[in-house]
Write a protein that holds these residues in place. Sequence first.
Motif, PDB file in Angstrom:
ATOM      1  N   ALA A 254       0.828  -1.211   0.000  1.00  0.00           N
ATOM      2  CA  ALA A 254       0.000   0.000   0.000  1.00  0.00           C
ATOM      3  C   ALA A 254       0.862   1.261   0.000  1.00  0.00           C
ATOM      4  CB  ALA A 254      -0.930  -0.011   1.212  1.00  0.00           C
ATOM      5  N   PHE A 255       1.915   1.272   0.822  1.00  0.00           N
ATOM      6  CA  PHE A 255       2.746   2.487   0.928  1.00  0.00           C
ATOM      7  C   PHE A 255       3.505   2.742  -0.379  1.00  0.00           C
ATOM      8  CE2 PHE A 255       3.199   1.169   5.657  1.00  0.00           C
ATOM      9  CZ  PHE A 255       1.929   1.642   5.923  1.00  0.00           C
ATOM     10  N   GLY A 257       2.623   1.697  -3.310  1.00  0.00           N
ATOM     11  CA  GLY A 257       1.635   2.050  -4.333  1.00  0.00           C
ATOM     12  C   GLY A 257       1.335   3.534  -4.314  1.00  0.00           C
ATOM     13  N   ARG A 258       1.229   4.103  -3.120  1.00  0.00           N
ATOM     14  CA  ARG A 258       0.988   5.542  -2.996  1.00  0.00           C
ATOM     15  C   ARG A 258       2.233   6.330  -3.440  1.00  0.00           C
ATOM     16  NH1 ARG A 258       3.504   9.741  -0.495  1.00  0.00           N
ATOM     17  NH2 ARG A 258       4.036   8.331   1.207  1.00  0.00           N
ATOM     18  N   ARG A 260       4.582   5.536  -5.540  1.00  0.00           N
ATOM     19  CA  ARG A 260       4.739   5.520  -7.003  1.00  0.00           C
ATOM     20  C   ARG A 260       4.028   6.726  -7.615  1.00  0.00           C
ATOM     21  NH1 ARG A 260       0.781   3.675 -10.527  1.00  0.00           N
ATOM     22  NH2 ARG A 260       1.472   3.222 -12.633  1.00  0.00           N
ATOM     23  N   ARG A 274       0.681  12.020 -16.549  1.00  0.00           N
ATOM     24  CA  ARG A 274       1.336  11.242 -15.490  1.00  0.00           C
ATOM     25  C   ARG A 274       2.446  10.339 -16.018  1.00  0.00           C
ATOM     26  NH1 ARG A 274      -1.135   9.232 -10.329  1.00  0.00           N
ATOM     27  NH2 ARG A 274      -1.945   7.418 -11.434  1.00  0.00           N
ATOM     28  N   TYR A 275       2.462  10.071 -17.305  1.00  0.00           N
ATOM     29  CA  TYR A 275       3.491   9.196 -17.866  1.00  0.00           C
ATOM     30  C   TYR A 275       4.497   9.963 -18.719  1.00  0.00           C
ATOM     31  CZ  TYR A 275       0.588   5.865 -15.694  1.00  0.00           C
ATOM     32  OH  TYR A 275      -0.109   5.196 -14.717  1.00  0.00           O
ATOM     33  N   ASP A 307      10.368   8.890   2.474  1.00  0.00           N
ATOM     34  CA  ASP A 307       9.374   7.817   2.451  1.00  0.00           C
ATOM     35  C   ASP A 307       9.959   6.522   1.903  1.00  0.00           C
ATOM     36  OD1 ASP A 307       7.378   9.307   3.574  1.00  0.00           O
ATOM     37  OD2 ASP A 307       6.470   9.912   1.672  1.00  0.00           O
TER      38      ASP A 307
ATOM     39  N   GLN B  11       3.086   7.263   7.685  1.00  0.00           N
ATOM     40  CA  GLN B  11       2.543   7.426   6.337  1.00  0.00           C
ATOM     41  C   GLN B  11       1.189   8.139   6.347  1.00  0.00           C
ATOM     42  OE1 GLN B  11       3.927   6.591   3.173  1.00  0.00           O
ATOM     43  NE2 GLN B  11       5.720   6.636   4.489  1.00  0.00           N
ATOM     44  N   ARG B  14      -3.899   8.790   3.175  1.00  0.00           N
ATOM     45  CA  ARG B  14      -3.561   9.443   1.908  1.00  0.00           C
ATOM     46  C   ARG B  14      -4.705   9.423   0.905  1.00  0.00           C
ATOM     47  NH1 ARG B  14       1.655  11.766   1.846  1.00  0.00           N
ATOM     48  NH2 ARG B  14       2.942  10.614   3.302  1.00  0.00           N
ATOM     49  N   GLU B 143      -3.290   3.038 -15.189  1.00  0.00           N
ATOM     50  CA  GLU B 143      -4.200   3.948 -14.493  1.00  0.00           C
ATOM     51  C   GLU B 143      -5.375   3.206 -13.867  1.00  0.00           C
ATOM     52  OE1 GLU B 143      -2.453   6.088 -13.739  1.00  0.00           O
ATOM     53  OE2 GLU B 143      -2.795   7.990 -14.730  1.00  0.00           O
ATOM     54  N   ASN B 149      -5.240   1.786  -5.602  1.00  0.00           N
ATOM     55  CA  ASN B 149      -4.318   2.172  -4.527  1.00  0.00           C
ATOM     56  C   ASN B 149      -5.023   3.022  -3.469  1.00  0.00           C
ATOM     57  OD1 ASN B 149      -4.241   4.922  -5.261  1.00  0.00           O
ATOM     58  ND2 ASN B 149      -2.479   4.641  -6.598  1.00  0.00           N
ATOM     59  N   VAL B 150      -4.303   3.341  -2.404  1.00  0.00           N
ATOM     60  CA  VAL B 150      -4.958   3.993  -1.270  1.00  0.00           C
ATOM     61  C   VAL B 150      -5.408   5.420  -1.584  1.00  0.00           C
ATOM     62  CG1 VAL B 150      -3.793   2.599   0.469  1.00  0.00           C
ATOM     63  CG2 VAL B 150      -2.733   4.724  -0.300  1.00  0.00           C
ATOM     64  N   VAL B 151      -4.854   6.019  -2.630  1.00  0.00           N
ATOM     65  CA  VAL B 151      -5.226   7.397  -2.952  1.00  0.00           C
ATOM     66  C   VAL B 151      -6.616   7.443  -3.588  1.00  0.00           C
ATOM     67  CG1 VAL B 151      -4.610   9.456  -4.275  1.00  0.00           C
ATOM     68  CG2 VAL B 151      -2.814   8.054  -3.231  1.00  0.00           C
ATOM     69  N   PRO B 235      -3.219   8.109 -21.265  1.00  0.00           N
ATOM     70  CA  PRO B 235      -4.406   7.419 -20.762  1.00  0.00           C
ATOM     71  C   PRO B 235      -5.253   8.379 -19.943  1.00  0.00           C
ATOM     72  CG  PRO B 235      -2.528   6.974 -19.332  1.00  0.00           C
ATOM     73  CD  PRO B 235      -2.037   7.874 -20.428  1.00  0.00           C
TER      74      PRO B 235
END
Lengths: 489, 254
Positions: A254-255, A257-258, A260, A274-275, A307, B11, B14, B143, B149-151, B235
Amino acid sequence: MSPTSRFRMLRNGGAQQLSAVPVVSAAEFRETVLRAAHSGLRLSALYARPAKGKTGLCAVLADDAEGVLYVLFSEATDEFRSLTADLPQAHLFEREIAESSAIRVDGHPWPKPVRRSLPDSAAFFREEGAEVHEVAVGPVHAGIIEPGHFRFQCHGETVHHLEIQLGYQHRGVEALLAAGPDKRGVFLAESISGDTAVGHASAYCAALEALAGVRAPLRGEALRAAALELERLANHIGDLGAIANDVAFLPAAAFFGRLRGEFLNLLMSLSGNRYGRGLVRPGGTAFDLPKPMAVDFSARLARGRTDLLAIGKLLFDSASAVGRFDETGTVGLRAAADLGLVGLAARASGLDLDVRRDHPHGLYRFRHIPVVKGETGDVYARAMLRYLECLRSLDFLEGLLPDLPGGPALAPCPAPRPGLIAVSLVEGWRGEICHVAETGRDGRLALYKVVDPSFHNWQGLAMALRGGEISDFPLCNKSFNLSYAGHDL
Amino acid sequence: MWNVIKTRFSQGCRTSDFPDGPSGLPERFRGRPVVSSKPCPQGCAACAEACPTRAIRTSERAAVELDLGKCLFCTECVTACPDGHISYSTDHRLAASARADLVMSGPEARLARALDAQARRLFGRSLKLREVCAGSCNGCEAELAALGNVVFDLSRFGVQFVASPRHADGLVVTGPVTGNMRAALKATYDAMPTPKLVIAVGACAISGGPFAGSPQAHDGAESTVPVDLYIPGCPPHPLTVLDGLLRLLGRLPG
């Protein structure tokens, strides 16, 4: 006679007259390529090309120690004796030649299509015997991932053989690119592999600039390098999260993933996407990075490092997670070298290669990144290298951003000159991206060849599974995280 | 264990404020394009000529039509226009219910409509999706995966990606539908129980994107399956996808 004396030499991002490249008979081509490869050169590209109304071959070999590339053509030929038995890294290139040209490749040990025809129409390697069973997966998988077919030959839980059959993503990229240069070209390059938009666009633009005989301004090169390292950070961190997820260590998944997303968001602040799409253009970059933005980026990178260190410590200090990485999916040094693995997967097995150091182009001629390599070739090595490469990329960016070269980021890139061959290499986050472009007499592109690092590395994943457990497949797969779209083109 | 708890605290939480808070997208983010309603000078078609995917048409009345389904959200038209008639906003809302609604000829946006009452009763609070990649470059997959994800945390809205078409209410398609994936895409669609939805995500799945016209592909999902929701982008940003899904379910105000 030195093993390379028959070749024409050029450097990464350079061009040569097509007429200056030696043309030898198919038999001599085979012997010459083999001798050069056995003297330590690496096959970066091998493809069929038009030769006097018929079809010949071209080989591009990389001399990583000397930082030069060697090109050789063969005369038009109807048949070619396969190199694969003597040079395993040629195996997929030869399958591609056989399916896409009139050349018959004789003596290839596994002559199947790569991507052109319906992929699962050909027979798979099959093991026979009591208690041997076969597991077939794909093309549609259980997650949000690209299509591909995996065929395992198993005895109980143990995998004896894995055959990976791709081609489902084949959308004709090379043919569309070869119709250029046109206004669609750079967008096709950005869509070769969507997670490597900056890497492939940089290779495409460097090839066009070489054909035009210009170089992007240094500031443009610096911004390309910054974007390439941000792309590496985002992908490596995403993969660390995916690797943690596959050993069910969900907090780190999870951490990471955020985290990234923070690096993708930096690319978005710079390029609006974003890319990093829209950033790299022939002649430089379409967006600049003004001083206040550089200051903001440096602060965000510093937070990202804090982080990364905390989450990295969490993952790599966890004995139960690391216990699953150790000695899982091992590819030894010898196998990695024989298969011609590139990039992170090669370095994890102990091969010492990195385009940024060995064939530096653009800003990497002036700012260097230390190469990190592993030894064990297992999931642990590939995970740990991702982490260490992230820290190196952060060092690089933190040094570069306050000290960006002045001048414009974009300069005009004229039309290509006729009758040339250009080769550009970029160390994408997966490894060596190779683009080869040839122009005809009219200055239009006559041929465009793309070699994604995944094209070299999928066989590495198949070897990693040998003797392992089938339940380790997802973990091994994530530790490589190869591109289907980049392979299938 | 102590390490996990400590890192969890440092953390923090988020998850984004979507749909209540501001989107927080940066100034350069290319969201919904804005086409000025002022007439262009006669004969100038610089934007249409610059567009890599022929997403822009200029008519005789000197009006500009922009097809979001073909648009790669690049900057070619913006750079080419001598009068600044085309620009980008940071508005992430792009999804539409009909293909024709993606063609803009002025400032108005025709966003996705909610499903009918019966479909909303079925899917409104629990929507299970199956994703099929049919020749995408993996950008749209990246995407869609980020939605988990958590966001963005898709599952807080009751929407989840599932592993089998048998468990799915909707099919999410990406890519231009390659020749080699067409049969698998059709088989996945046929394996889903009715009633079912199809959502085309990204320029490739809507129009073929940069691969439009390629002999190896079929110019999008509609070549093979009927489409109920179109989510443009190259995307699309995760917020664009979320916005489209929640509009379809009638969970965002008009």
